[in-house]
Design a protein around this motif. Structure first.
Motif, PDB file in Angstrom:
ATOM      1  N   UNK A 127       0.755  -1.159  -0.073  1.00  0.00           N
ATOM      2  CA  UNK A 127       0.117  -0.033   0.057  1.00  0.00           C
ATOM      3  C   UNK A 127       0.812   1.315   0.001  1.00  0.00           C
ATOM      4  N   UNK A 128       0.324   2.346  -0.337  1.00  0.00           N
ATOM      5  CA  UNK A 128       0.971   3.615  -0.649  1.00  0.00           C
ATOM      6  C   UNK A 128       0.245   4.779   0.336  1.00  0.00           C
ATOM      7  N   UNK A 130      -7.373  -4.247   0.405  1.00  0.00           N
ATOM      8  CA  UNK A 130      -8.293  -3.291   0.668  1.00  0.00           C
ATOM      9  C   UNK A 130      -9.285  -3.217  -0.635  1.00  0.00           C
ATOM     10  N   UNK A 131     -10.316  -3.195  -0.615  1.00  0.00           N
ATOM     11  CA  UNK A 131     -11.276  -3.087  -1.774  1.00  0.00           C
ATOM     12  C   UNK A 131     -10.803  -4.066  -2.691  1.00  0.00           C
ATOM     13  N   UNK A 132     -10.181  -5.167  -2.209  1.00  0.00           N
ATOM     14  CA  UNK A 132      -9.648  -6.332  -3.033  1.00  0.00           C
ATOM     15  C   UNK A 132      -8.497  -6.095  -3.717  1.00  0.00           C
ATOM     16  N   UNK A 133      -7.832  -5.053  -3.332  1.00  0.00           N
ATOM     17  CA  UNK A 133      -6.397  -4.754  -3.952  1.00  0.00           C
ATOM     18  C   UNK A 133      -5.446  -4.290  -2.794  1.00  0.00           C
ATOM     19  N   UNK A 134      -3.992  -4.624  -3.335  1.00  0.00           N
ATOM     20  CA  UNK A 134      -3.004  -4.181  -2.423  1.00  0.00           C
ATOM     21  C   UNK A 134      -1.839  -3.821  -3.805  1.00  0.00           C
ATOM     22  N   UNK A 135      -1.456  -2.712  -4.180  1.00  0.00           N
ATOM     23  CA  UNK A 135      -2.125  -1.604  -3.343  1.00  0.00           C
ATOM     24  C   UNK A 135      -3.440  -1.072  -3.802  1.00  0.00           C
TER      25      UNK A 135
END
Length: 352
Positions: free
Chosen positions: A244-245, A264-269
């Motif tokens: 994440x950024x 988060x929201x199915x994503x990283x980042x």
């Protein structure tokens, strides 16, 4: 109606396992498989696919040449299947720049076990590609639980750290179609453009090569973000794949934090994480830009930025490869203006 898929890969194991995996999905039909693009073209003349699964390094004709030929004669959504190597990353980025819409990473060995464990990623990529440019397909089922940006950073009540400074920053989020869109925007920016932090949904090992490619093309500096990097005028920092950024404030200056954490929201980042951090630590000193992409990552974060006094912008439907993320941000009411891809660089440049 099922999504018709053509598999183009010189590995017989890859072709066999992909076909076996995809047979179990009623909305996907493999209409053919070929060991190289020339054989694929012969088969595609008889039945044209909705989505092409394409390897990059193949005999007789490489995947990039094939992709460019397809995009110039009969544009068709393409999912790239590339090995997890730095060399593979460079080549795959060329394919993304040529018009591919999704990337599936494959290792150099253990393909059968890897693909069997990654069937949902493959199916999701096919469905996403089929919906690019308003192509119809069956909707991708959502998981029962989806984390929000609260997993990494909470929104304080009314104590947002958004006092004005002389610093102005831009945060950008994009997904499907974003590699081409970001290249288009960043290459238009002058050296005195505001500092930018970017989340582009992209696999690990690809973001460094992506940043290096953009840096070679753009007047501004573009690099993969490292923890503690300052957000400076004339610099764009791209979130590393798999991390994440976040934006942080130090006095009157802004810097980035690179952090591990859950999807988060199915994503990283996650774009939501970046935008949430900009809402908390930059507020009215930030411009948020949400661009082409499937899903809704970033929509809630952009609304939080809007509520914190930031200026917000979304790419319009006509210029998006997939009008998912911007559409959801507009629906939530967090967008100040909707502009074409051609105008985004101007909006960023004027944010001072």
């Amino acid at each position: 109606m099922s999504i018709k898929v053509m598999i183009v890969d010189d590995s017989a194991v890859m072709r066999e396992v992909m076909q076996q995996m995809l047979q179990g999905y009623a909305d996907i039909e493999v209409i053919g498989a070929a060991m190289d693009p020339l054989l694929a073209l012969q088969k595609m003349e008889r039945a044209w696919p909705d989505v092409i699964l394409l390897d990059v390094e193949m005999p007789r004709m490489d995947g990039i040449t094939f992709l460019r030929q397809i995009m110039s004669t009969r544009p068709t959504p393409v999912v790239i299947c590339s090995t997890l190597t730095e060399k593979g990353a460079d080549i795959t980025l060329q394919a993304l720049a040529a018009g591919a819409v999704e990337v599936i990473c494959k290792p150099t060995s253990g393909l059968r076990d890897f693909l069997q464990a990654s069937v949902q990623e493959l199916v999701g990529a096919i469905r996403t590609a089929a919906r690019a440019r308003a192509r119809p397909s069956a909707p991708m089922p959502a998981p029962e639980f989806k984390r929000s940006a609260d997993a990494l950073l909470s929104l304080p009540g009314n104590a947002l750290l958004n006092q004005r400074t002389t610093e102005r920053i831009v945060v950008m989020g994009t997904s499907t179609g974003g590699t081409q869109a970001l290249e288009h925007v960043l290459c238009q920016l002058p050296l005195n453009a505001p500092g930018i932090a970017i989340v582009q949904h992209m696999p690990e090992k690809f973001t460094r090569s992506f940043a290096q490619r953009l840096d070679s093309l753009c007047a501004i500096e573009v690099r993969e973000a490292q923890d503690g990097d300052r957000i400076l005028p004339g610099r764009a920092l791209i979130a590393p794949g798999g991390r994440h950024l976040l934006v942080r404030r130090s006095g009157a200056q802004y810097l980035v934090e690179v952090r591990d954490g859950p999807l988060v929201s199915r994503h990283r980042p996650s774009v939501d994480v970046l935008f949430r951090s900009a809402a908390v630590h930059a507020g009215r000193n930030a411009l948020g830009v949400i661009m082409t992409g499937m899903g809704d990552d970033g929509a809630r974060g952009l609304k939080e930025m809007h509520e914190a006094g930031a200026r917000t912008c979304a790419q319009d439907e006509d210029s998006c490869v997939v009008f998912g993320m911007p559409k959801e941000a507009i629906r939530l009411g967090g967008v100040d203006q909707v502009v074409s891809l051609e105008r985004i660089a101007q909006v960023v440049t004027e944010w001072r």
